[in-house]
Every structure is written in C-alpha cells, then in structure tokens.
Design a protein around this motif. Structure first.
Motif, short mmCIF file in Angstrom:
data_model
loop_
_atom_site.label_atom_id
_atom_site.label_comp_id
_atom_site.label_asym_id
_atom_site.label_seq_id
_atom_site.Cartn_x
_atom_site.Cartn_y
_atom_site.Cartn_z
N MET A 14 0.83 -1.21 0.00
CA MET A 14 0.00 0.00 0.00
C MET A 14 0.87 1.26 0.00
N LEU A 15 1.92 1.24 0.80
CA LEU A 15 2.81 2.41 0.85
C LEU A 15 3.52 2.61 -0.49
N ALA A 55 1.13 3.97 -2.99
CA ALA A 55 0.84 5.38 -2.72
C ALA A 55 1.99 6.28 -3.14
N MET A 56 3.21 5.77 -3.00
CA MET A 56 4.39 6.59 -3.30
C MET A 56 4.68 6.64 -4.80
#
Lengths: 508, 155
Positions: free
Chosen positions: A284-285, A288-289
């Motif tokens: 998820m990170l 998102a990045m």
C-alpha cells in the motif's frame, strides 16, 4: 381386545348404543395405534443401557442399540445427548438383529435421543431418559454376594446390574468406582464383555473377585498397577471387608487437560498472518508513493481481502497429539491419556480421522458440540469439526494399551535398579525421593543404579509432570508415543511420554 | 503530499497499532482468539471513527468530491484484510461486519457532506474555526458516547 374390535358391528342400534360402540372403537384404535405404527416402521430399535442405566454425572457410559429390519441396507444411527452427537454407520442384514454398543456421555438435563435411518426409509427415533443418576460412587455387585454387609455405607452405593448390561466397551466401565464379581458368572458373558472387563482391570479398575479360583487367576493376570486394586475373597461374606480395604487404595489420576496442554508443541500460527499484514502495508505504501493511477491503490485492499477470504474459507487444520502413559514395571498393559489439538487454518468444516481405539473423548474444549462419525465396516472414526482461523480445539482421550515397559525399574532395599529389557535405545529420567537422575543409554540386558549425586530438575513440561506424578513414588520417564504402542499409524506426527513406576522387589 | 497518500497513511496509522497488538496478544494467548479479535475490532472501529473525524474535513477542505471520496475509501478500506481475518476466526459474522462498515461509511459520507457544506459557506479564519469546531465537537461526542454507539454496533 383386538378380537373384540374386529367382531364389532354396528347394525340398527339405539343412539346411546351407537355412542357406546364409537367410544369402544376409539379406545381400540388408541390402543392399537402404537402397535400399528411400530409395525409400519422399517426398523425396530431396542435400547440397552449399560449398568441398567446407573451412572454418575459426567461419566461416559455405554448404550446398546439393537436394530432389526425386514429389509437390509446401510443404517445411519445418530445418538444425540446435550453435549455430543455420535453418528454410526453400519450394514444391517435382513431380519438379522444387529447390536451396536456405543459410548455415550448422557446429559442430566436432556434425554438421549437415538435416531436410525435405514437406506431408503424414513427415520425412526427413540428417546432414553431413564438414566439413574447418582452422586455417590457406584459399586456394581455381580453374582452371589450378600447385600446385608454391603449396604448402609455413606461412601458408596451398591447396585445389582443384569449380566447383559455389563459393558461391551472398556469406556462403559467409567460410571462405576468398583466391581464385586463372582467369577462363576464369567461363563455367561460374551467375548466383548470379557474384553471390556479385561480392559477395566488393565486400567487399574477396582475389583473384588470371588468364586472359583481358577477363573479368578485367569482374570487377575490382566490387572494393571501391580494388582494393587484387586482383592480375592474365599467367601462372599468377606466381600464387604475386601471392598472396604480396596476403598482406601487411591490411584493417581492421569493428567487432565491442563496437565497435558504444556506438552503440546508451540504453534506459531500468527507468523504467516504477521507476514501477510506486513507485506500488505508495504504494498500500500509503495503504491501510494510510486503509482500515480488511482485504481490499483483503491483496489489493493479489496484484492488482499479477497485473497485472504479465499484462503481462509477453505477450512483446514493443524493437528497436534501428545500422550502421557503410565505403567508399573512388570505389568503387561499401560494406561494413557492423550490430548488432541486441532488448530483451525480457516473457517469451515473439517473431518479428522481418529483411531477407533480412542473411544469417546472424556473431556473437550470446543465451541461447538462434539460430533463423531463412526464407520463399522471397515472400522473408522472421524471427529466432525467446525474450524475457525487460529482457534484451537482440544480433546482428551483415555484408554489402555497392551505391552510391557521397555525398561524395568525395581525398587530394591539399596535403591532403584534399572534394567534394559532389550528394546530401548534412548536415555531416560529417573525420579527417586524427589531427586532427578539421567539414565544413560543402556545396552540390552545392562543394569544401572543412580549415582550419589542427583541433578537439578529441568524446566521442561514433561519434567514438571514427572515431578508431580512421582511425588510419592519412584518412576522413570522416557519418550514413548502412541505409535510405539501400536495405536496410531506410523505416518501420524505425535509426541508422548511413558512413566514407568517402580515395582517393589518381592521379599523371599 | 496528495490527498490519496494521506488516506493511505491515515489508514495505516490507525490500523497498524491494532494489528500489532492483536498479533502479539495471540502469541501469548493462543487459546483466546475470539475475545482478543473482538477486542481488536472494538478498538479498530473506535480508531476508524476518530480517524474519519480528523481526516474527512481535511479531505473536504483540500480536494474535490472525487478525490475526497477516494481518500475516504482508502482510509476506511485499509483494514479490510483485518476484517476478513476477523470473519475467519469466527469472532464476527460477515453480515455483522458489513453492517458495521456500512454504518461507518454512512457516517463518513455525512461528515464529508457537512464539511463540504461548511467549506462552501465559509472562508478564511471562519472556515478554519468552524471546521476545527466540527472536528473537535464530533470527536468529543464520539468519545463521550462511545459505549452507546459501539454497543449499538454490537461490539
């Protein structure tokens, strides 16, 4: 009454006579209805409780179910009590009665319901609610024993069961605390009843034996615990004295669920979950990045959840089994308690095959009622479980197996002596006067006596249990599983221990 | 930092501690799965509601409807795998979980609508003041009556 009913005719009767006749018709029908209904049933069921239905609360007992049918076929027999349901499948030959002896744990708040379904026919149901519950320990008196001296005691209650109601399975002996048996009746018992009686004796059941000495000798050979719990009497009048002396003998119970639980291996079922959640957070990170499209980010939680649901809705389970067996050196049978733990790998149904020798669990810790499926041909028993992710369900089984201890432990006037009878190749632990000693690997036939210096007790669960179980006795502990006892298939992964209690050296 | 990233980080911020607490508790109390998962779900829903109060007005103030709804979805859906696990442990039925999530979605949309309305009707310091007031007031009410609404959700 049946004859009268068939000859009744209504012809030109007065009104009052008509009503009188109608009343008689009604009464006849009311009396005949159960008979007609029974005749219409595809199966006849007769219930035969062990010990004439006498039992103490919480005990497993035995219920015989005799089935007879005009037509044969597979019959599915379900015995339901408040806390458990046992389903037995057997094949019924036409017009040949079949009796199934089933272990049951009746519930004092509800009747025991037996439902039989013959293939292609409607179910037939019977209820049994005549269990004779007693809080006082029960002593069964079989044969010619005078009542006068046995009654009137506060610590036990005697009853006289029919010979036919003596159990056919070893578990059926659980309701009684002691048995007074006249060996003259042994000839009237069938093979299954004799085997169950031998199992009771092997499991250190309390027995007062009277009657012909030859038969008593043959039976006494099967007694476990160095025959500590068997008394022989010459005359029936001495039965009460023998029972009173036997009553003072206490046997240490096998470890319960809490005692056995520490022996189970640690399951790190949380580890895959930790990896899943860590991986998910990272994905998820990263999304998102580095991903500039919205859709992958929005769909990722749903995709991971769907994956989890797909895996977790398949059910499945991890199985652990440990056992603790106890034998007195020189005996030919051992008592055991086994703890089976089923840890769910998801939410679903799971059928676990257990050895038929296990019988009904004596205790269990499970959110759902116990359900057992029992096949008679070929013999196979399955626990039917509703599993849930990470949820452990534990079942404790007890029983007896035949076999001699691989090491002999004699308590001589100078101290304990260990002899390898030739089958054991590992090391063992000796507990003597509260001290711990390591018994080294011994070549076949070698003898060993403990050194002066004792060792410090370890912290492993089996050592703690050895300390507890051998507080007043000298005992050996060695690794020994139910596979070694021949109760389990070689493929089953299991752990276990055998406690060998010392035999007192007989004085010349 | 864009709104979607904030949604992800907010989701991570409230669900990670709950997940870590649950997994470490299961290491020590493997026989108490259902009570522990139920406890974790209670904490999760409380944290989710409070996170909505903190972040939803923020999304409303800085983004349009589309982005704000997407960020809201990320914030709410982040612990979905944990909810799937809760279902698998038998701590809660799928219907019950769906009902609770639906209640939270309803609350979030209502909050977003209110915040959007305030953004439209106010400006400058007044907007700042009213939105902060909305956040503090709602958070205080949620906290004060947490036992009532959590009980209403069956937790």
């Amino acid at each position: 009454m049946i004859f009268e009913c068939s000859t009744v005719q209504i012809v030109n009767r007065s009104r009052s006579e008509f009503f009188q006749r109608s009343w008689r018709y009604g009464a006849c029908l009311w009396l005949l209805a159960p008979l007609l209904a029974m005749a219409a049933e595809p199966l006849q069921i007769e219930l035969l409780p062990a010990w004439n239905g006498w039992l103490r609360a919480g005990a497993v007992t035995e219920l015989g179910v005799r089935l007879t049918a005009e037509q044969g076929g597979e019959v599915i027999l379900t015995v339901a009590t408040g806390s458990a349901r046992t389903e037995t499948r057997a094949f019924l030959e036409p017009q040949a009665p079949l009796t199934l002896w089933l272990p049951v744990q009746p519930d004092s708040n509800s009747a025991t319901v037996v439902t039989a379904v013959l293939a292609g026919h409607a179910p037939v149901q019977r209820e049994f609610a005549d269990w004779q519950w007693r809080a006082t320990p029960l002593v069964a008196v079989v044969g010619n024993w005078p009542d006068s001296q046995l009654t009137g005691r506060q610590d036990w209650m005697i009853f006289r069961p029919n010979l036919g109601s003596l159990p056919h399975t070893p578990q059926g002996y659980q309701p009684i605390a002691a048995l007074l048996l006249d060996t003259a009746v042994l000839v009237s018992l069938d093979e299954a009843q004799l085997a169950a009686l031998r199992g009771y004796l092997s499991g250190c059941g309390k027995l007062v034996l009277g009657g012909p000495p030859a038969a008593a000798d043959r039976l006494q050979r099967f007694a476990g615990c160095q025959e500590r719990f068997v008394r022989r009497v010459e005359a029936p009048e001495l039965g009460s004295v023998a029972l009173a002396s036997l009553w003072l003998e206490q046997i240490l119970a096998l470890p319960g669920m809490t005692g056995l639980e520490p022996l189970l291996p640690d399951r790190e079922s949380w580890r895959p979950l930790a990896l899943l959640f860590a991986g998910y957070a990272l994905v998820m990170l990263l999304l998102a990045m580095f991903v500039h499209q919205m859709a992958p980010l929005l769909l990722a939680p749903v995709a991971v959840s769907a994956l989890g649901l797909a895996v977790w809705s398949r059910g499945g389970a991890e199985i652990d089994l440990v056992s603790w067996a106890e034998i007195t050196s020189g005996d030919t049978s051992a008592r055991y308690a086994a703890l089976l733990r089923v840890t769910g790998q998801g939410r679903g149904d799971y059928a676990l095959t257990v050895p038929t020798a296990f019988g009904l669990p004596t205790a269990w810790d499970s959110a759902s009622p116990l359900a057992i499926e029992d096949y008679r041909q070929p013999a196979r028993r399955r626990l039917l479980l509703h599993t849930r992710l990470l949820e452990p369900q534990t079942f404790r089984f007890t029983g007896v197996f035949d076999g001699a201890a691989p090491l002999n432990l004699m308590l001589t006037p100078t101290g304990p002596e260990v002899v390898n009878t030739g089958r054991f190749t590992g090391s063992a632990l000796l507990a003597w006067q509260g001290q711990r000693y390591t018994v080294p690997r011994l070549p076949p036939g070698a003898r060993w006596t403990p050194p002066q210096q004792a060792e410090i007790w370890g912290t492993t669960p089996q050592e703690q249990l050895l300390r507890l179980e051998s507080a007043t006795e000298t005992a050996l502990l060695l690794p020994f599983t139910l596979k070694d006892a021949g109760l389990l298939a070689a493929a089953v992964d299991t752990g276990g221990w055998l406690l060998i209690k010392a035999r007192q050296e007989e004085q010349p | 930092m864009n709104t979607l990233r904030i949604g992800v980080i907010a989701g991570l911020a409230y669900s990670l501690p709950v997940t870590i607490w649950l997994l470490t508790s299961l290491v020590w109390h493997a026989d108490r799965v259902v009570p522990l998962v139920t406890q974790a779900l209670t904490a999760l829903f409380l944290a989710q509601a409070l996170a909505l109060v903190v972040f939803v007005p923020w999304f409303a103030e800085r983004s349009g409807w589309r982005l704000a709804l997407a960020a809201l979805w990320l914030l709410l859906s982040f612990p979905l795998p944990l909810l799937a696990m809760a279902w698998a442990t038998g701590a809660m039925d799928a219907a019950h979980l769906s009902l609770m999530e639906s209640a939270l979605v309803g609350f979030a949309v209502l909050l977003l609508g209110t915040a959007k309305g305030l953004v439209r009707l106010t400006s400058g310091q007044i907007r700042r003041f009213t939105i902060t007031g909305l956040q503090l007031g709602t958070a205080a009410l949620l906290w004060r009556f947490r036992e009532i609404w959590l009980d209403g959700l069956g937790l």
